[in-house]
Design a protein around this motif. Structure first.
Motif, PDB file in Angstrom:
ATOM      1  N   GLU A  95      -3.836   7.465   4.178  1.00 40.76           N
ATOM      2  CA  GLU A  95      -3.248   6.386   4.990  1.00 40.76           C
ATOM      3  C   GLU A  95      -3.753   6.452   6.433  1.00 40.76           C
ATOM      4  O   GLU A  95      -3.997   5.428   7.065  1.00 40.76           O
ATOM      5  CB  GLU A  95      -1.715   6.460   4.955  1.00 40.76           C
ATOM      6  CG  GLU A  95      -1.116   6.211   3.576  1.00 40.76           C
ATOM      7  CD  GLU A  95      -1.638   4.947   2.892  1.00 40.76           C
ATOM      8  OE1 GLU A  95      -1.760   3.898   3.573  1.00 40.76           O
ATOM      9  OE2 GLU A  95      -1.966   5.010   1.687  1.00 40.76           O
TER      10      GLU A  95
ATOM     11  N   LYS B 213      -7.339   5.137   6.478  1.00 39.92           N
ATOM     12  CA  LYS B 213      -7.303   3.695   6.188  1.00 39.92           C
ATOM     13  C   LYS B 213      -6.871   2.913   7.438  1.00 39.92           C
ATOM     14  O   LYS B 213      -7.429   1.856   7.756  1.00 39.92           O
ATOM     15  CB  LYS B 213      -6.349   3.394   5.025  1.00 39.92           C
ATOM     16  CG  LYS B 213      -6.970   3.656   3.664  1.00 39.92           C
ATOM     17  CD  LYS B 213      -5.970   3.596   2.544  1.00 39.92           C
ATOM     18  CE  LYS B 213      -5.615   2.205   2.126  1.00 39.92           C
ATOM     19  NZ  LYS B 213      -4.792   2.213   0.885  1.00 39.92           N
ATOM     20  N   LYS B 214      -5.899   3.465   8.150  1.00 39.70           N
ATOM     21  CA  LYS B 214      -5.412   2.827   9.386  1.00 39.70           C
ATOM     22  C   LYS B 214      -6.520   2.803  10.443  1.00 39.70           C
ATOM     23  O   LYS B 214      -6.745   1.786  11.103  1.00 39.70           O
ATOM     24  CB  LYS B 214      -4.184   3.583   9.903  1.00 39.70           C
ATOM     25  CG  LYS B 214      -3.530   2.973  11.148  1.00 39.70           C
ATOM     26  CD  LYS B 214      -2.209   3.683  11.426  1.00 39.70           C
ATOM     27  CE  LYS B 214      -1.521   3.125  12.648  1.00 39.70           C
ATOM     28  NZ  LYS B 214      -2.145   3.583  13.912  1.00 39.70           N
TER      29      LYS B 214
ATOM     30  N   LYS C  36      -9.080   0.204   9.485  1.00 44.36           N
ATOM     31  CA  LYS C  36      -8.559  -1.156   9.695  1.00 44.36           C
ATOM     32  C   LYS C  36      -8.578  -1.529  11.176  1.00 44.36           C
ATOM     33  O   LYS C  36      -8.910  -2.656  11.545  1.00 44.36           O
ATOM     34  CB  LYS C  36      -7.129  -1.236   9.139  1.00 44.36           C
ATOM     35  CG  LYS C  36      -6.587  -2.654   9.064  1.00 44.36           C
ATOM     36  CD  LYS C  36      -5.193  -2.670   8.446  1.00 44.36           C
ATOM     37  CE  LYS C  36      -4.627  -4.085   8.459  1.00 44.36           C
ATOM     38  NZ  LYS C  36      -3.228  -4.108   7.956  1.00 44.36           N
ATOM     39  N   GLU C  37      -8.243  -0.563  12.033  1.00 41.19           N
ATOM     40  CA  GLU C  37      -8.226  -0.827  13.480  1.00 41.19           C
ATOM     41  C   GLU C  37      -9.636  -1.086  14.023  1.00 41.19           C
ATOM     42  O   GLU C  37      -9.818  -1.846  14.970  1.00 41.19           O
ATOM     43  CB  GLU C  37      -7.582   0.359  14.219  1.00 41.19           C
ATOM     44  CG  GLU C  37      -6.078   0.457  14.006  1.00 41.19           C
ATOM     45  CD  GLU C  37      -5.507   1.782  14.504  1.00 41.19           C
ATOM     46  OE1 GLU C  37      -6.299   2.671  14.909  1.00 41.19           O
ATOM     47  OE2 GLU C  37      -4.271   1.926  14.476  1.00 41.19           O
ATOM     48  N   GLY C  38     -10.616  -0.425  13.440  1.00 42.86           N
ATOM     49  CA  GLY C  38     -12.009  -0.673  13.807  1.00 42.86           C
ATOM     50  C   GLY C  38     -12.418  -0.247  15.208  1.00 42.86           C
ATOM     51  O   GLY C  38     -13.429  -0.697  15.739  1.00 42.86           O
TER      52      GLY C  38
ATOM     53  N   ASP D 269     -11.375   4.496  -2.616  1.00 40.64           N
ATOM     54  CA  ASP D 269     -10.680   3.889  -1.464  1.00 40.64           C
ATOM     55  C   ASP D 269     -10.961   4.697  -0.202  1.00 40.64           C
ATOM     56  O   ASP D 269     -11.219   4.147   0.867  1.00 40.64           O
ATOM     57  CB  ASP D 269      -9.159   3.868  -1.694  1.00 40.64           C
ATOM     58  CG  ASP D 269      -8.721   2.727  -2.583  1.00 40.64           C
ATOM     59  OD1 ASP D 269      -9.578   1.880  -2.907  1.00 40.64           O
ATOM     60  OD2 ASP D 269      -7.546   2.698  -2.963  1.00 40.64           O
TER      61      ASP D 269
ATOM     62  N   CYS E 126     -13.533   3.782   3.450  1.00 39.62           N
ATOM     63  CA  CYS E 126     -13.038   3.744   4.841  1.00 39.62           C
ATOM     64  C   CYS E 126     -14.141   4.087   5.854  1.00 39.62           C
ATOM     65  O   CYS E 126     -14.029   3.752   7.034  1.00 39.62           O
ATOM     66  CB  CYS E 126     -11.890   4.740   5.027  1.00 39.62           C
ATOM     67  SG  CYS E 126     -10.389   4.286   4.146  1.00 39.62           S
TER      68      CYS E 126
END
Length: 205
Positions: free
Chosen positions: A90, A93-94, A97-99, A126, A130
């Motif tokens: 997690e 992944k966070k 996502k924030e990039g 998954d 990332c």
């Protein structure tokens, strides 16, 4: 305050838990040795760097320990691999996502270990997705702590050493990276967790 643009992560004992002591104890008992001989350490290193195939690797062991089956050799080799806590998935992944950062995985690993992980860690794909780049030593034929592996990563991705932050549980690996100008965190896997990255290293972020 430095400007960190790229985060480079080790895999074992950073994301997936390892049992290094247990694996060594198990191997020594199986091979009936007091310590690993130099030729065994050398062959393990060659395999990890992708300089010999899985077939050559297992054949070396079955030739040297004819009483053991290929399956016993592989099971002993993979004994080190344990669980992958989902809160770490997690976390990455966070970050993805924030990039905000370029994310790179840089791991000393080998075909047998990655095959085991792909078969036993349901979210491996998954996790892998990332990262902007996913470097495994046996695929790039380079190995930590040698300086050339860090130079390769920096050049391949057009990075600046001083804008990179590298996390690894092995001090030898972070020492080499630091000598090149990379910011490092030599994580203590017994007391720290990768999800604490920004708290423990808040002076850099």
């Amino acid at each position: 305050m430095s400007t960190i643009k790229t985060l480079i992560f080790d895999f074992g004992d950073v994301f997936i838990n390892l049992d290094k002591q247990g694996a060594m104890k198990n191997a020594l008992e199986l091979f009936e040795l007091d310590e690993l001989h130099e030729d065994l350490i050398a062959i393990n290193t060659l395999y990890e760097q992708g300089l010999i195939s899985t077939e050559e690797f297992t054949e070396f062991y079955t030739d040297n320990f004819p009483e053991l089956s290929k399956k016993e050799i592989i099971d002993t080799w993979n004994y080190i691999l344990k669980d992958f806590p989902e809160h770490r998935l997690e976390f990455i992944k966070k970050l993805a996502k924030e990039g905000k950062y370029k994310l790179i995985l840089l791991s000393n690993t080998n075909e047998l270990h990655i095959s085991w992980i792909a078969d036993n860690i349901s979210f491996y794909e998954d996790f892998k997705s990332c990262f902007d780049t996913f470097y495994l030593s046996h695929e790039i034929k380079l190995r930590k702590p040698n300086a050339d592996i860090y130079e390769f990563v920096v050049q391949e991705n057009k990075l600046k050493y001083e804008e990179c932050f590298f996390v690894d549980d092995t001090k030898e690996n972070t020492d080499t990276a630091a000598s090149l100008g990379i910011h490092v965190w030599n994580i203590d896997e017994n007391k720290q967790d990768i999800v604490e990255l920004f708290v423990i290293n808040k002076d850099l972020f």
